[in-house]
Design a protein around this motif. Structure first.
Motif, PDB file in Angstrom:
ATOM      1  N   LEU A   1       0.849  -1.184   0.000  1.00  0.00           N
ATOM      2  CA  LEU A   1       0.000   0.000   0.000  1.00  0.00           C
ATOM      3  C   LEU A   1       0.888   1.239   0.000  1.00  0.00           C
ATOM      4  O   LEU A   1       1.838   1.327   0.790  1.00  0.00           O
ATOM      5  CB  LEU A   1      -0.905  -0.032   1.229  1.00  0.00           C
TER       6      LEU A   1
ATOM      7  N   GLY B   1       1.034   5.526   0.071  1.00  0.00           N
ATOM      8  CA  GLY B   1       0.287   6.750   0.362  1.00  0.00           C
ATOM      9  C   GLY B   1       0.950   7.548   1.463  1.00  0.00           C
ATOM     10  O   GLY B   1       2.081   7.275   1.858  1.00  0.00           O
TER      11      GLY B   1
ATOM     12  N   CYS C   1       0.483   2.817   5.697  1.00  0.00           N
ATOM     13  CA  CYS C   1       0.917   2.378   4.360  1.00  0.00           C
ATOM     14  C   CYS C   1       2.278   1.688   4.461  1.00  0.00           C
ATOM     15  O   CYS C   1       3.076   1.978   5.352  1.00  0.00           O
ATOM     16  CB  CYS C   1       1.017   3.572   3.409  1.00  0.00           C
TER      17      CYS C   1
ATOM     18  N   HIS D   1      -4.275   7.025   1.203  1.00  0.00           N
ATOM     19  CA  HIS D   1      -4.168   5.667   0.654  1.00  0.00           C
ATOM     20  C   HIS D   1      -4.297   5.829  -0.850  1.00  0.00           C
ATOM     21  O   HIS D   1      -5.395   5.770  -1.391  1.00  0.00           O
ATOM     22  CB  HIS D   1      -5.245   4.741   1.214  1.00  0.00           C
ATOM     23  N   HIS D   2      -3.189   6.033  -1.511  1.00  0.00           N
ATOM     24  CA  HIS D   2      -3.166   6.454  -2.903  1.00  0.00           C
ATOM     25  C   HIS D   2      -3.309   5.282  -3.883  1.00  0.00           C
ATOM     26  O   HIS D   2      -4.144   5.313  -4.777  1.00  0.00           O
ATOM     27  CB  HIS D   2      -1.865   7.216  -3.183  1.00  0.00           C
TER      28      HIS D   2
ATOM     29  N   ARG E   1      -2.145   0.774  -4.653  1.00  0.00           N
ATOM     30  CA  ARG E   1      -1.607  -0.479  -4.129  1.00  0.00           C
ATOM     31  C   ARG E   1      -1.081  -1.323  -5.269  1.00  0.00           C
ATOM     32  O   ARG E   1      -1.564  -1.256  -6.399  1.00  0.00           O
ATOM     33  CB  ARG E   1      -2.647  -1.248  -3.324  1.00  0.00           C
TER      34      ARG E   1
ATOM     35  N   SER F   1      -7.588   8.007  -5.791  1.00  0.00           N
ATOM     36  CA  SER F   1      -6.814   9.129  -5.262  1.00  0.00           C
ATOM     37  C   SER F   1      -7.224  10.426  -5.955  1.00  0.00           C
ATOM     38  O   SER F   1      -7.798  10.410  -7.045  1.00  0.00           O
ATOM     39  CB  SER F   1      -5.324   8.884  -5.471  1.00  0.00           C
TER      40      SER F   1
END
Length: 138
Positions: free
Chosen positions: A67, A69, A74, A86-87, A89, A104
């Protein structure tokens, strides 16, 4: 005549046993060599190439999921104002690795194009999150 038939059947049985053993050893050998190769491989990695600050991290192995972000939970935490909490994965599915943008604000790009669905990553795939460039290495 009876002795000749018995001898022929004994030889046929021996040939069948040897063939069975040959194919069994061949299959076991193939399975062991592929298991040895799979066990010796290191997991693929996400390498931080340039931009953004991820602290002392240069690369992260992808076991099941990574993950990326700004949030502290993350796996790769970026100090980048263009990165969401949480941008994105990177995850493994169906024997392949995928990059997914997690809705995002500024998006995730691969080859300069924003992604709208998960993208299959291959060796040396480059992607950008915020001002940070990453490379996927198998």
């Amino acid at each position: 005549m009876f002795n000749e038939i018995t001898l022929a059947l004994q030889i046929a049985l021996l040939v069948a046993i040897y063939l069975f053993l040959f194919f069994a050893v061949k299959a076991i050998s193939r399975d062991l060599s592929s298991a040895r190769l799979a066990g010796s491989d290191e997991p693929p990695r996400i390498v931080i190439e340039e931009g953004g600050s991820a602290g002392d991290i240069d690369s992260v192995p992808v076991i099941e999921q990574v993950l990326i972000g700004r949030a502290p939970d993350c796996d790769i935490v970026l100090d980048d104002t263009f990165t969401s909490a949480h941008h994105a994965r990177v995850y493994r599915a169906n024997s392949a690795y995928w990059l997914e943008d997690l809705k995002s604000t500024n998006g995730t790009t691969v080859k300069g194009e924003p992604i709208v669905a998960p993208v299959n990553l291959v060796n040396n795939s480059r992607f950008m999150i915020g001002e940070t460039t990453f490379r996927f290495v198998e």
